[in-house]
Design a protein around this motif. Structure first.
Motif, PDB file in Angstrom:
ATOM      1  N   TRP A  87     -12.852   4.298   5.957  1.00  0.00           N
ATOM      2  CA  TRP A  87     -13.554   3.727   7.104  1.00  0.00           C
ATOM      3  C   TRP A  87     -14.227   2.423   6.706  1.00  0.00           C
ATOM      4  O   TRP A  87     -14.750   2.290   5.604  1.00  0.00           O
ATOM      5  CB  TRP A  87     -14.598   4.709   7.630  1.00  0.00           C
ATOM      6  N   GLN A  88     -14.234   1.472   7.621  1.00  0.00           N
ATOM      7  CA  GLN A  88     -14.792   0.159   7.323  1.00  0.00           C
ATOM      8  C   GLN A  88     -15.906  -0.250   8.276  1.00  0.00           C
ATOM      9  O   GLN A  88     -16.514  -1.312   8.098  1.00  0.00           O
ATOM     10  CB  GLN A  88     -13.674  -0.886   7.324  1.00  0.00           C
ATOM     11  N   VAL A  89     -16.175   0.565   9.278  1.00  0.00           N
ATOM     12  CA  VAL A  89     -17.292   0.352  10.199  1.00  0.00           C
ATOM     13  C   VAL A  89     -17.981   1.700  10.388  1.00  0.00           C
ATOM     14  O   VAL A  89     -17.311   2.722  10.569  1.00  0.00           O
ATOM     15  CB  VAL A  89     -16.814  -0.195  11.563  1.00  0.00           C
ATOM     16  N   VAL A  90     -19.310   1.703  10.341  1.00  0.00           N
ATOM     17  CA  VAL A  90     -20.066   2.957  10.368  1.00  0.00           C
ATOM     18  C   VAL A  90     -21.046   2.938  11.537  1.00  0.00           C
ATOM     19  O   VAL A  90     -21.822   1.988  11.693  1.00  0.00           O
ATOM     20  CB  VAL A  90     -20.836   3.165   9.046  1.00  0.00           C
ATOM     21  N   VAL A  91     -21.004   3.996  12.348  1.00  0.00           N
ATOM     22  CA  VAL A  91     -21.905   4.122  13.499  1.00  0.00           C
ATOM     23  C   VAL A  91     -22.695   5.418  13.360  1.00  0.00           C
ATOM     24  O   VAL A  91     -22.118   6.484  13.135  1.00  0.00           O
ATOM     25  CB  VAL A  91     -21.128   4.116  14.832  1.00  0.00           C
ATOM     26  N   PHE A  92     -24.008   5.311  13.500  1.00  0.00           N
ATOM     27  CA  PHE A  92     -24.894   6.461  13.357  1.00  0.00           C
ATOM     28  C   PHE A  92     -25.460   6.912  14.697  1.00  0.00           C
ATOM     29  O   PHE A  92     -25.727   6.096  15.584  1.00  0.00           O
ATOM     30  CB  PHE A  92     -26.090   6.109  12.459  1.00  0.00           C
ATOM     31  N   ASP A  93     -25.701   8.206  14.796  1.00  0.00           N
ATOM     32  CA  ASP A  93     -26.588   8.784  15.795  1.00  0.00           C
ATOM     33  C   ASP A  93     -28.020   8.556  15.304  1.00  0.00           C
ATOM     34  O   ASP A  93     -28.231   8.173  14.147  1.00  0.00           O
ATOM     35  CB  ASP A  93     -26.273  10.281  15.923  1.00  0.00           C
ATOM     36  N   LEU A  94     -29.015   8.813  16.162  1.00  0.00           N
ATOM     37  CA  LEU A  94     -30.410   8.607  15.762  1.00  0.00           C
ATOM     38  C   LEU A  94     -31.160   9.921  15.569  1.00  0.00           C
ATOM     39  O   LEU A  94     -31.538  10.273  14.454  1.00  0.00           O
ATOM     40  CB  LEU A  94     -31.129   7.742  16.803  1.00  0.00           C
ATOM     41  N   ASP A  95     -31.373  10.664  16.655  1.00  0.00           N
ATOM     42  CA  ASP A  95     -32.234  11.847  16.621  1.00  0.00           C
ATOM     43  C   ASP A  95     -31.654  12.948  15.738  1.00  0.00           C
ATOM     44  O   ASP A  95     -30.510  13.379  15.922  1.00  0.00           O
ATOM     45  CB  ASP A  95     -32.439  12.391  18.037  1.00  0.00           C
TER      46      ASP A  95
ATOM     47  N   PRO B 168      -9.997   1.723  16.331  1.00  0.00           N
ATOM     48  CA  PRO B 168     -11.062   2.732  16.240  1.00  0.00           C
ATOM     49  C   PRO B 168     -10.940   3.637  15.020  1.00  0.00           C
ATOM     50  O   PRO B 168     -11.942   4.169  14.537  1.00  0.00           O
ATOM     51  CB  PRO B 168     -10.895   3.535  17.534  1.00  0.00           C
ATOM     52  N   GLY B 169      -9.725   3.798  14.507  1.00  0.00           N
ATOM     53  CA  GLY B 169      -9.530   4.647  13.346  1.00  0.00           C
ATOM     54  C   GLY B 169     -10.185   4.118  12.085  1.00  0.00           C
ATOM     55  O   GLY B 169     -10.348   4.863  11.110  1.00  0.00           O
ATOM     56  N   MET B 170     -10.591   2.848  12.107  1.00  0.00           N
ATOM     57  CA  MET B 170     -11.277   2.272  10.958  1.00  0.00           C
ATOM     58  C   MET B 170     -12.785   2.485  11.028  1.00  0.00           C
ATOM     59  O   MET B 170     -13.516   2.083  10.122  1.00  0.00           O
ATOM     60  CB  MET B 170     -10.983   0.770  10.864  1.00  0.00           C
ATOM     61  N   ALA B 171     -13.259   3.110  12.116  1.00  0.00           N
ATOM     62  CA  ALA B 171     -14.692   3.344  12.305  1.00  0.00           C
ATOM     63  C   ALA B 171     -14.992   4.838  12.267  1.00  0.00           C
ATOM     64  O   ALA B 171     -14.151   5.669  12.617  1.00  0.00           O
ATOM     65  CB  ALA B 171     -15.157   2.757  13.637  1.00  0.00           C
TER      66      ALA B 171
ATOM     67  N   PHE C  30     -19.103  14.583  18.555  1.00  0.00           N
ATOM     68  CA  PHE C  30     -17.798  14.286  17.972  1.00  0.00           C
ATOM     69  C   PHE C  30     -16.652  14.252  18.976  1.00  0.00           C
ATOM     70  O   PHE C  30     -15.631  13.613  18.727  1.00  0.00           O
ATOM     71  CB  PHE C  30     -17.497  15.295  16.856  1.00  0.00           C
ATOM     72  N   LEU C  31     -16.811  14.924  20.101  1.00  0.00           N
ATOM     73  CA  LEU C  31     -15.739  14.987  21.094  1.00  0.00           C
ATOM     74  C   LEU C  31     -15.364  13.599  21.600  1.00  0.00           C
ATOM     75  O   LEU C  31     -14.195  13.194  21.555  1.00  0.00           O
ATOM     76  CB  LEU C  31     -16.155  15.887  22.259  1.00  0.00           C
ATOM     77  N   GLY C  32     -16.346  12.847  22.096  1.00  0.00           N
ATOM     78  CA  GLY C  32     -16.072  11.514  22.628  1.00  0.00           C
ATOM     79  C   GLY C  32     -15.583  10.557  21.563  1.00  0.00           C
ATOM     80  O   GLY C  32     -14.690   9.736  21.813  1.00  0.00           O
ATOM     81  N   ALA C  33     -16.166  10.659  20.367  1.00  0.00           N
ATOM     82  CA  ALA C  33     -15.741   9.791  19.266  1.00  0.00           C
ATOM     83  C   ALA C  33     -14.278  10.048  18.920  1.00  0.00           C
ATOM     84  O   ALA C  33     -13.490   9.113  18.713  1.00  0.00           O
ATOM     85  CB  ALA C  33     -16.628  10.025  18.048  1.00  0.00           C
ATOM     86  N   ARG C  34     -13.905  11.312  18.879  1.00  0.00           N
ATOM     87  CA  ARG C  34     -12.515  11.655  18.566  1.00  0.00           C
ATOM     88  C   ARG C  34     -11.570  11.197  19.678  1.00  0.00           C
ATOM     89  O   ARG C  34     -10.446  10.766  19.410  1.00  0.00           O
ATOM     90  CB  ARG C  34     -12.387  13.165  18.351  1.00  0.00           C
ATOM     91  N   GLN C  35     -12.037  11.274  20.917  1.00  0.00           N
ATOM     92  CA  GLN C  35     -11.188  10.881  22.042  1.00  0.00           C
ATOM     93  C   GLN C  35     -10.828   9.402  22.006  1.00  0.00           C
ATOM     94  O   GLN C  35      -9.765   9.008  22.492  1.00  0.00           O
ATOM     95  CB  GLN C  35     -11.873  11.233  23.366  1.00  0.00           C
ATOM     96  N   VAL C  36     -11.716   8.578  21.430  1.00  0.00           N
ATOM     97  CA  VAL C  36     -11.398   7.148  21.344  1.00  0.00           C
ATOM     98  C   VAL C  36     -10.731   6.799  20.016  1.00  0.00           C
ATOM     99  O   VAL C  36     -10.370   5.645  19.793  1.00  0.00           O
ATOM    100  CB  VAL C  36     -12.648   6.269  21.557  1.00  0.00           C
ATOM    101  N   GLY C  37     -10.579   7.785  19.128  1.00  0.00           N
ATOM    102  CA  GLY C  37      -9.855   7.559  17.881  1.00  0.00           C
ATOM    103  C   GLY C  37     -10.702   7.317  16.656  1.00  0.00           C
ATOM    104  O   GLY C  37     -10.173   6.968  15.591  1.00  0.00           O
TER     105      GLY C  37
END
Length: 229
Positions: free
Chosen positions: A6-14, A167-170, A181-188
């Protein structure tokens, strides 16, 4: 970064970057202080009672239960919710979060994507003093509550803002298997479940195969090692 999964990282907060329970207790302190001034209920007593209700698993109608303890009308609930949501939170990140975010920020574009009321989430982020580590921040409420997770739309938007074409690189890192994880997986996107011991959602299991993350870890240090492989 060539060759990394992975080359881009996105975090949740809470409950991913700070303990959400700390925000709840901070809000209870604000409500208890208001109640002392306006209802004559000791702030110390009020806070202890609210904390006990939370510890007992009361969610969503905590203030109704608390007002009932004091023989007060539910008509006061909207005011208590207002105080809770508008207070300046006294919260800090989990240990090592600033250090790890700084290290990742030097290597990857970082995004933050979280649900919750827009003004509330921004106050949390500013109180945590970690805004500087993120290239892009999106609170899904900006798109309307119909687009909160697990809706895939906020994932599409944060990827667009980060300039991600594949999206597979993120990868998305979250704590709640019911929605992260559901929505994230749906976009790849790739997905990592940060399943901290004692977390609010640690004992839950993904309800379907589509909700399952690619990887499960138990600390942010493990996330760091995984991303730097």
């Amino acid at each position: 970064m060539t060759g990394r999964r992975w080359q881009v990282v996105v975090f949740d907060l809470d409950d991913t970057l700070y303990p959400e329970r700390a925000y709840v207790l901070s809000g209870f302190r604000a409500v208890a202080a208001w109640a002392e001034n306006h209802l004559g209920i000791s702030a110390e007593q009020g806070f202890v009672e609210l904390e006990r209700l939370f510890a007992a698993g009361i969610r969503g109608n905590t203030f109704n239960h608390w007002l009932a303890l004091h023989g007060r009308s539910d008509d006061l609930v909207p005011q208590l919710v207002k105080v809770y949501r508008e207070h300046e939170p006294q919260i800090t990140p989990f240990p090592n979060v600033p250090m790890i975010l700084a290290r990742l920020h030097a290597q990857f574009p970082l995004g933050l994507l979280s649900d919750g009321y827009l003004d509330v989430q921004w106050r949390k982020l500013m109180a945590l003093k970690i805004f500087r580590f993120f290239n892009e921040v999106l609170f899904s409420d900006e798109l309307g509550q119909g687009h909160w997770k697990p809706n895939p739309r906020p994932f599409e938007v944060i990827l667009h803002r980060l300039g991600v074409e594949d999206p597979g690189m993120a990868v998305y890192i979250g704590d709640n298997p019911l929605k992260d994880f559901l929505g994230a997986r749906q976009v790849g996107m790739g997905t990592i479940w940060l399943r901290r011991p004692g977390g609010e959602y640690t004992d839950l299991e993904p309800p379907t195969e589509a909700h399952k993350p690619d990887v499960q870890v138990f600390s942010l240090t493990e996330v760091l090692c995984l991303l730097e492989e």
